[in-house]
Structure formats: C-alpha cells, structure tokens
Design an enzyme around this catalytic site. Sequence first.
Site, PDB file in Angstrom:
ATOM      1  N   ASP A  15       0.875  -1.170   0.000  1.00 47.10           N
ATOM      2  CA  ASP A  15       0.000   0.000   0.000  1.00 47.10           C
ATOM      3  C   ASP A  15       0.913   1.220   0.000  1.00 47.10           C
ATOM      4  OD1 ASP A  15      -2.163   1.725   0.220  1.00 47.10           O
ATOM      5  OD2 ASP A  15      -2.355   1.434   2.392  1.00 47.10           O
ATOM      6  N   GLU A  23      -1.042  -1.498  -4.944  1.00 42.61           N
ATOM      7  CA  GLU A  23      -2.248  -0.726  -5.225  1.00 42.61           C
ATOM      8  C   GLU A  23      -1.934   0.352  -6.252  1.00 42.61           C
ATOM      9  OE1 GLU A  23      -5.942   1.224  -2.840  1.00 42.61           O
ATOM     10  OE2 GLU A  23      -3.953   1.601  -2.003  1.00 42.61           O
ATOM     11  N   ASP A  63      -2.587   0.586   7.357  1.00 43.33           N
ATOM     12  CA  ASP A  63      -1.813   0.450   6.119  1.00 43.33           C
ATOM     13  C   ASP A  63      -1.341  -0.997   5.922  1.00 43.33           C
ATOM     14  OD1 ASP A  63      -1.451   3.447   5.366  1.00 43.33           O
ATOM     15  OD2 ASP A  63      -0.835   3.323   7.467  1.00 43.33           O
TER      16      ASP A  63
END
Length: 157
Positions: free
Chosen positions: A7, A67, A139
């Site tokens: 992430d 991502e 996260d």
Amino acid sequence: MIILGIDPGLARVGYGLIETSNNQQKMLDCGIIRTEATQQESKRLVEIAKDLGNLIDTWKPDIAAVEKFFFYKSSTTISVVQARGVIMMTLASFEIPIQEFPPMQIKLALSGSGRADKSEVLDGVMRELNLEKPPRPDDAADALAIALTGWYHQQIN
C-alpha cells in the site's frame, strides 16, 4: 508462493506478506515502512527503497501486488506518486513480477463489492487469513488485502 502486498505512501508504506499453498493462505508478516516528515523528501524515498529491499531479501517474495494510485486533489499526491515509483523501481530491480490493482478491484476481491468500506475489507482479510485480531496499523491491513487480491488474480489466470 510468497506474495508481497504493498500500500504505497510517503510517510507510511504498508506491507503484507502471505504464503499460499494447497489453496490455503497464511500471513507471514505485515507492518509499515515509516519515514520521518522532518527529512528531505529525497532521503525519505531512499529510506523506502532501502527498507523494501531488506524486506525482499528477508522474505524473497515470488510476486508483488501493488495498489494503483487513485488520483485525487491533495497536497500529497505528487509525493505519494513518487514513493510509488520508487517502490515499483525497487521491485523491478529485484526482478519480482508486479501486479497492480485499483482500490475498487481490491474491495471487490475481499468483500464482493467494489464499493465496500474499510471494515468490510478488513473482515475479508481476517476471514481469509484466519486472524483472531485485526492487523495493525491500517496500512498493513490494506497491504494484506492487496496481497490477497494478488493471490486471487493468480487463481483466475
């Protein structure tokens, strides 16, 4: 197979490592790479590359799932995009195959809805990895969701 989920961020890069075997998956590790806001941005980017390289050396992932950046108007947009670029470069330098997933696809994979909220995605992570308590910080939990999306993608292809 070991999958590294990432992430991206500048202040905090979430990471999650899962191992898949016999159609089962388990969490190996998760956490964040943290950089200090008081440092120059260039030094923060170097720190991300160094710490990510150490994770790769330790766990030797077979693939990485990252991502895709969702653009929005924010003062941190460029910094996050630069951090993501460093992440992609670091993975490529280790010759790790990279899969990229937008937020809607990650939500869909974990909850069945591309419009799911964070709690629904977290429930999916906990269910799929058979976790008793939520991974922290957020996260890291997001990175595990990204890694699981990478695993699902592998099953389809």
